[in-house]
Write a protein that holds these residues in place. Structure first.
Motif, short mmCIF file in Angstrom:
data_model
loop_
_atom_site.label_atom_id
_atom_site.label_comp_id
_atom_site.label_asym_id
_atom_site.label_seq_id
_atom_site.Cartn_x
_atom_site.Cartn_y
_atom_site.Cartn_z
N LEU A 99 0.83 -1.20 0.00
CA LEU A 99 0.00 0.00 0.00
C LEU A 99 0.86 1.26 0.00
N MET A 100 1.88 1.28 0.84
CA MET A 100 2.76 2.44 0.91
C MET A 100 3.55 2.63 -0.39
N GLY A 101 4.15 1.55 -0.87
CA GLY A 101 5.02 1.65 -2.04
C GLY A 101 4.29 2.08 -3.29
N LEU A 102 3.12 1.50 -3.53
CA LEU A 102 2.37 1.83 -4.72
C LEU A 102 1.82 3.26 -4.66
N SER A 103 1.42 3.71 -3.48
CA SER A 103 0.93 5.08 -3.32
C SER A 103 2.04 6.09 -3.63
#
Length: 444
Positions: A99-103
Motif C-alpha cells: 500500500l505504501m510503495g504503490l501510493s
C-alpha cells in the motif's frame, strides 16, 4: 534429543535474525516513502500543487496535506491492528508494504496543477491518505515481528531494530533528494523530485522478498493454537485498555512533535527565513539520520539495562533542554553551527525512540497487542506529529520569532513527563511469563 534441540535452537536463531532484518528493512522502505512526502511538501509541493496561493498559505496547504496522512494513521492502525491480531503479523505487513510503495510511486507520475488543475491536489491528498493508512498499520506489525521472536531480556533492543526504519527512511529520502537536487539543478521542480518517488517500486520488491521468508511469531502462533483470537480485537483493546492507549499517545509527544520540526519544518524554515541552501539542509538531515543508526539501538540496549521508564525520562528531559539552543544555533546564520544543530537534534529524540516500541507494546497482552499498541502509537500522529509543522508555521507567522516554537517543544516534553508518570505498564513477571509460555509452545 540433543540434536533435535540444537536444530530447533538454530532454526529459532535464524528466524530471530530474519525477523529483525525484515522488520527493519520493511519499515525503512515505508518510512522512506513517508518522509519523502514531507521533504517534497516543504520544498516543491507548494509551487506545483498550490500555485495560486501566496507563499505562506501555500506552505500551510502543503503541510495540511501532510497532516492528512497523520490523521489517516490511526485509521490504518485500527484496520491492520484488527487483521494483525486475527490473521497474523506477517500477512498484514505484506499488505501495508504494498500500500505504501504503490501510493508513493503513483505520486511520482502525478500531473501537477498546471496540467490538470484542481484534480492534482485532490489526487495528491488521496494518495497521502493511503500512505497514512499503510504506515499506520506498519509500525505495530514490524515491532511485534521483531520483539516476539526475540528473547524477553532483550525486548528493548529487539524493539529498537524496527525503529531504525525511521532514520534509514530519513537517510535515503534525504540522500536521494540531495542527489537529484544536484543532478537536476533548476529542473528539480520539473522532474528531479519525481525520481525518488518512483524508486519506491524497486524498494517494495526488495522488502517483499525479505518479508516472505519470515515465519509467523511464536506469540501469535500460541494465541491461535490456544484459541484466544478475539473476534473484534480493536474494540476489545479499547474497552479493556483505554488508559494505556491514551497514555501511549501522550507519552510520544516529546518524541514526535519535535521530530517533525527537526526534519521537516526546518527545511522550509531554514530556506525561507534563514536563506540556507536546500541541498545544505537535506545534507544536514542526512547526516543526522546516519547518526541515528547508532543512537536508536544504543538507547534500546540501555533501556534493557537501566529500565525503560528511566531511559525514556532521560530522553524527554534532553528534548526539553535542547528546545531553545537548537533554534539559537540555526538563527545565527552561521552554516557550521546550523549544520551541527540539525545533526545533533535527533540524539535526544533517539533516546526516546529507541526504547519506545517496547515501552508501548509491553502494556498489552499478545492477543490484543497489535491493535492496542498500534492505536496508542498512531494516535500521537493526530495530536503531535501531524500538526507540528502546521503549528510551527503559524507560530512563526504570528510572532515572527522561533522562541514560540521552542516553547511549543517544551510544552510537548512536559506533557510526556506527566503521561510517563501515569503509564505504569504490566509487571515484569507477567511479561516474562508470557514470553516463556510462547517459547515453550513453539518448542512443543
Amino acid at each position: 534429543m540433543a540434536q533435535v534441540q540444537g536444530a530447533q535452537a538454530e532454526i529459532r536463531q535464524t528466524q530471530v535474525r530474519r525477523a529483525a532484518i525484515a522488520s527493519t528493512i520493511g519499515t525503512a522502505i515505508e518510512w522512506y516513502d513517508y518522509f519523502l512526502y514531507g521533504t517534497a511538501a516543504a520544498l516543491v509541493f507548494p509551487k506545483l500543487f498550490f500555485p495560486n496561493s501566496d507563499p505562506f498559505i501555500g506552505q500551510l496547504q502543503s503541510f495540511a496535506t501532510m497532516f492528512l496522512g497523520f490523521v489517516a494513521r490511526p485509521v490504518g492502525a485500527a484496520i491492520f491492528g484488527h487483521y494483525g491480531d486475527r490473521l497474523g503479523r506477517k500477512a498484514t505487513l505484506i499488505i501495508t508494504l504494498l500500500l505504501m510503495g504503490l501510493s508513493s510511486a503513483a505520486m511520482g507520475i502525478l500531473p501537477t496543477y498546471a496540467a490538470i488543475g484542481v484534480w492534482a491536489p485532490v489526487i495528491l491528498i488521496v494518495l497521502r491518505i493511503l500512505q497514512g493508512i499503510g504506515v499506520g498499520g506498519e509500525w505495530g506489525g514490524s515491532v511485534l515481528m521483531s520483539m516476539e521472536w526475540g528473547h524477553h531480556q532483550r525486548r528493548g533492543l529487539m524493539g529498537s531494530w524496527p525503529q531504525l526504519g525511521v532514520p534509514l527512511g530519513l537517510l535515503f529520502s534525504s540522500l536521494f533528494t540531495s542527489i537529484f537536487i544536484a543532478i537536476s539543478g533548476s529542473a528539480f521542480n520539473t522532474w528531479g523530485w519525481r525520481i525518488p518517488f518512483l524508486l519506491s517500486l524497486v524498494m517494495v520488491l526488495i522488502g517483499l522478498f525479505i518479508r516472505l521468508r519470515v515465519m509467523e511469531t511464536p506469540h501469535f502462533q500460541e494465541v491461535v493454537q490456544r484459541q484466544k483470537v478475539v473476534k473484534v480485537p480493536v474494540i476489545e483493546a479499547i474497552k479493556s485498555h483505554p488508559k494505556e492507549i491514551i497514555l501511549s499517545a501522550l507519552v510520544r509527544m516529546a518524541e514526535q512533535a519535535p521530530f517533525y520540526l527537526f526534519i521537516t519544518f526546518i527545511l522550509s524554515y531554514g530556506s525561507t527565513y534563514m536563506h540556507y541552501n536546500k541541498g545544505f539542509l537535506t545534507n544536514a538531515t542526512t547526516v543526522a539520520a546516519v547518526l541515528s543508526l547508532f543512537t536508536v539501538p544504543f538507547a534500546g540496549y540501555l533501556s534493557d539495562r537501566i529500565g525503560r521508564r528511566k531511559m525514556y525520562a532521560i530522553g524527554t528531559v534532553l528534548v526539553l533542554l535542547y528546545a531553545y539552543p537548537y533554534f539559537w544555533m540555526v538563527n545565527t546564520g552561521i552554516a557550521a553551527l546550523a549544520f551541527i544543530a540539525i545533526v545533533i537534534s535527533l540524539i535526544p529524540h533517539d533516546f526516546l525512540y529507541g526504547p519506545q516500541a517496547a515501552l508501548i507494546a509491553e502494556n498489552f497482552p499478545s492477543h490484543l497487542r497489535y491493535s492496542g499498541a498500534s492505536l496508542g502509537y498512531q494516535l500521537a500522529s493526530v495530536i503531535a506529529g501531524g500538526p507540528a509543522p502546521l503549528i510551527a508555521t503559524w507560530l512563526m507567522h504570528k510572532y515572527g520569532s522561533s522562541s514560540a516554537i521552542s516553547a511549543y517543544i517544551v510544552f510537548n516534553a512536559v506533557v510526556t513527563l506527566i503521561a510517563l508518570a501515569f503509564l505504569k505498564g504490566r509487571s515484569e513477571e507477567e511479561i516474562v511469563r508470557e514470553y516463556r509460555s510462547a517459547e515453550s509452545h513453539l518448542q512443543a
